[in-house]
Design an enzyme around this catalytic site. Structure first.
Site, mmCIF file in Angstrom:
data_model
loop_
_atom_site.group_PDB
_atom_site.id
_atom_site.type_symbol
_atom_site.label_atom_id
_atom_site.label_comp_id
_atom_site.label_asym_id
_atom_site.label_seq_id
_atom_site.Cartn_x
_atom_site.Cartn_y
_atom_site.Cartn_z
ATOM 1 N N HIS A 122 0.875 -1.173 0.000
ATOM 2 C CA HIS A 122 0.000 0.000 0.000
ATOM 3 C C HIS A 122 0.918 1.230 0.000
ATOM 4 O O HIS A 122 2.019 1.181 0.546
ATOM 5 C CB HIS A 122 -0.832 -0.054 1.285
ATOM 6 N N ASP A 199 3.029 -4.410 8.019
ATOM 7 C CA ASP A 199 1.833 -3.592 7.850
ATOM 8 C C ASP A 199 0.637 -4.508 8.122
ATOM 9 O O ASP A 199 0.283 -5.340 7.283
ATOM 10 C CB ASP A 199 1.798 -3.030 6.425
ATOM 11 N N GLN A 202 -4.558 -4.985 7.242
ATOM 12 C CA GLN A 202 -5.575 -5.949 6.791
ATOM 13 C C GLN A 202 -5.449 -7.295 7.497
ATOM 14 O O GLN A 202 -6.150 -8.238 7.130
ATOM 15 C CB GLN A 202 -5.472 -6.166 5.272
ATOM 16 N N LYS A 225 -10.402 -0.032 10.774
ATOM 17 C CA LYS A 225 -10.614 -1.237 9.967
ATOM 18 C C LYS A 225 -10.936 -2.439 10.857
ATOM 19 O O LYS A 225 -11.207 -3.523 10.353
ATOM 20 C CB LYS A 225 -9.368 -1.542 9.137
ATOM 21 N N CYS A 363 -4.887 2.382 -3.524
ATOM 22 C CA CYS A 363 -3.623 2.921 -2.992
ATOM 23 C C CYS A 363 -2.467 1.949 -3.244
ATOM 24 O O CYS A 363 -1.563 1.813 -2.415
ATOM 25 C CB CYS A 363 -3.715 3.245 -1.506
HETATM 26 N N1 PLP Z 1 -1.955 -0.686 4.568
HETATM 27 C C1 PLP Z 1 -2.931 -1.414 4.009
HETATM 28 C C2 PLP Z 1 -2.632 -2.817 3.554
HETATM 29 C C3 PLP Z 1 -4.205 -0.880 3.859
HETATM 30 O O1 PLP Z 1 -5.170 -1.606 3.293
HETATM 31 C C4 PLP Z 1 -4.447 0.444 4.297
HETATM 32 C C5 PLP Z 1 -5.765 1.073 4.106
HETATM 33 O O2 PLP Z 1 -6.496 0.780 3.197
HETATM 34 C C6 PLP Z 1 -3.400 1.154 4.881
HETATM 35 C C7 PLP Z 1 -2.169 0.561 5.005
HETATM 36 C C8 PLP Z 1 -3.576 2.565 5.368
HETATM 37 O O3 PLP Z 1 -4.448 2.598 6.442
HETATM 38 P P1 PLP Z 1 -4.925 4.002 7.050
HETATM 39 O O4 PLP Z 1 -5.506 4.785 5.905
HETATM 40 O O5 PLP Z 1 -5.936 3.609 8.058
HETATM 41 O O6 PLP Z 1 -3.737 4.653 7.637
#
Ligand code: PLP
Length: 409
Positions: A122, A199, A202, A225, A363
């Site tokens: 991401h 990370d 998810q 999430k 993203c």
């Molecule tokens: N990493 C992953 C795999 C994600 O799916 C997301 C959000 O969609 C993020 C990071 C970023 O999360 P946040 O926007 O809550 O900081």
């Protein structure tokens, strides 16, 4: 026994009607809905305890501080963290990774050092490292994926070496649904003398997570999430590593002593929590962790696996569909494309039937390039979704195919 009807009762928003149809909320990878327990924790906090934390000696400030610290303990326990001192509240995964890239990366990376990421990251686990690399002269390297959407672990072995200072990897892909072998990557990182960042945006909401068992040094997740409020997330870091790092933001609460020309820092985790934090949201996230623990993360995982596999199987029957990611060991995310239908048009048409899915690059622009598409449609399931909602999705996708097919032919 997982009682889906009882679970759904806990989420007031699931009773909503959209365009005359019952809402089928299938955009959980973007954000989850909130159970009554979390909503009550938020209002309860504001109705009974609200005050600024740590700074006051009056009753409400003490109660607010206790609620905030209790939330830290709960989330630490939820993630299997041996020590709540390693649990820092942030705004979410994005801020957590930026914290590491600034406070660890900018202090400790040097020219010639390497940060190894994957081509499925991401943007929030890519752009902060690009920024850190620009300042320090470190290089970014990328573990590729195989055709089935799993990481090429042979390439990982080749890429991770003496120059590697950090390996960063998404635990569960928000596009491909792949659950990556982060434990193995952590071993490789440590053998090379590097740190491992996971990370968990998810994974924390969907899989049983134990940071000790993963063997990572940093784990980032977003509250919104995982049934919690927006505006709060966490970074768990190994306390020894956090101690070594510089602060991220400067200001109140993160200091021990301030002089006009210099300052000294508070202990961890407070060193990384400058200013007034999102206290109510942290309390809400504590309640979300309680809710998930009461349901049991293994039960949540099994439910989602069942729904995810059912959706994968049913959607595979749609003519000409392409579904991305591996066939097995998936989370409840299903990304797909259909010829002649732009994912945005599909999402809009599905909305007319009360079905909320996401469309776009999610993203993950480099991953979209790797897959050779500008965007995908993505249905993502959570602990309250049902097989009936999958059937509605498939029926609406078939309807859309016919509708757009009529224009294409
Ligand atoms: N990493 C992953 C795999 C994600 O799916 C997301 C959000 O969609 C993020 C990071 C970023 O999360 P946040 O926007 O809550 O900081």
């Amino acid at each position: 026994m997982y009682d889906i009807e009882k679970v759904r009762e806990d989420f007031p928003i699931l009773k909503r009607v959209v365009n005359g149809k019952p809402l089928a909320y299938l955009d959980n990878a973007a954000t989850s809905q909130k159970p009554r327990k979390v909503l009550d924790a938020l209002t309860g906090y504001y109705e009974q305890h609200n005050a600024n934390v740590k700074r006051g000696v009056h009753r409400l400030s003490e109660e607010a501080t206790a609620a905030y610290e209790e939330a830290r303990e709960k989330v630490a326990r939820f993630l299997g963290a041996p020590d709540a001192r390693g649990l820092i509240f942030t705004r979410g995964t994005t801020e957590s990774i930026n914290l590491v890239a600034y406070a660890w990366g900018r202090k400790l990376l040097r020219e010639g050092d390497e940060v190894v990421l994957t081509e499925t990251e991401h943007h929030s686990n890519l752009v902060p490292w690009q920024l850190a690399a620009q300042v320090t002269g470190a290089k970014l390297r990328f573990i590729p994926i195989r055709e089935d959407g799993t990481l090429d672990m042979d390439e990982a072995e080749r890429l991770i070496g003496p120059r590697t200072k950090l390996v960063g990897c998404v635990h569960a892909s928000n596009v491909l649904a792949t659950v990556n072998q982060v434990e193995r990557l952590a071993e490789m990182a440590h053998e090379a003398g590097a740190l491992m960042l996971v990370d968990g945006a998810q994974s924390a909401p969907h899989l049983p997570v134990d940071v000790g068992r993963l063997g990572c040094d940093f784990f980032a997740a977003s509250g919104h999430k995982m049934l919690g409020p927006t505006g709060v997330g966490v970074l768990w870091g190994r306390p020894e590593v956090l101690e070594e790092m510089d602060p991220f933001l400067g200001g109140g609460e993160m200091i021990r002593e301030v002089h006009l020309d210099h300052s000294t820092w508070n202990d961890i985790p407070y060193k990384f929590e400058a200013g007034t934090m999102n206290v109510a949201q942290a309390v809400g996230l504590g309640a979300a962790s309680d809710y998930l623990e009461e349901l049991g993360m293994q039960n949540v995982r099994e439910h989602e696996k069942r729904i995810g596999e059912y959706a994968y199987h049913r959607l595979s029957e749609v003519e000409d569909i392409t579904i991305y990611g591996p066939e097995e060991n998936r989370t409840g995310v299903v990304s797909f494309t259909l010829p002649d239908i732009h994912p945005h048009d599909l999402a809009q048409l599905l909305d007319e039937d009360g079905i909320a899915i996401r469309s776009g690059h999610h993203c993950c622009q480099p991953l979209m390039r790797r897959l050779g598409v500008p965007a995908t449609a993505r249905a993502s399931f959570y602990l309250y979704n049902t097989e009936e909602e999958v059937d509605r999705l498939v029926e609406a996708v078939e309807k859309a195919r016919e509708f757009f097919g009529a224009f294409a032919s």
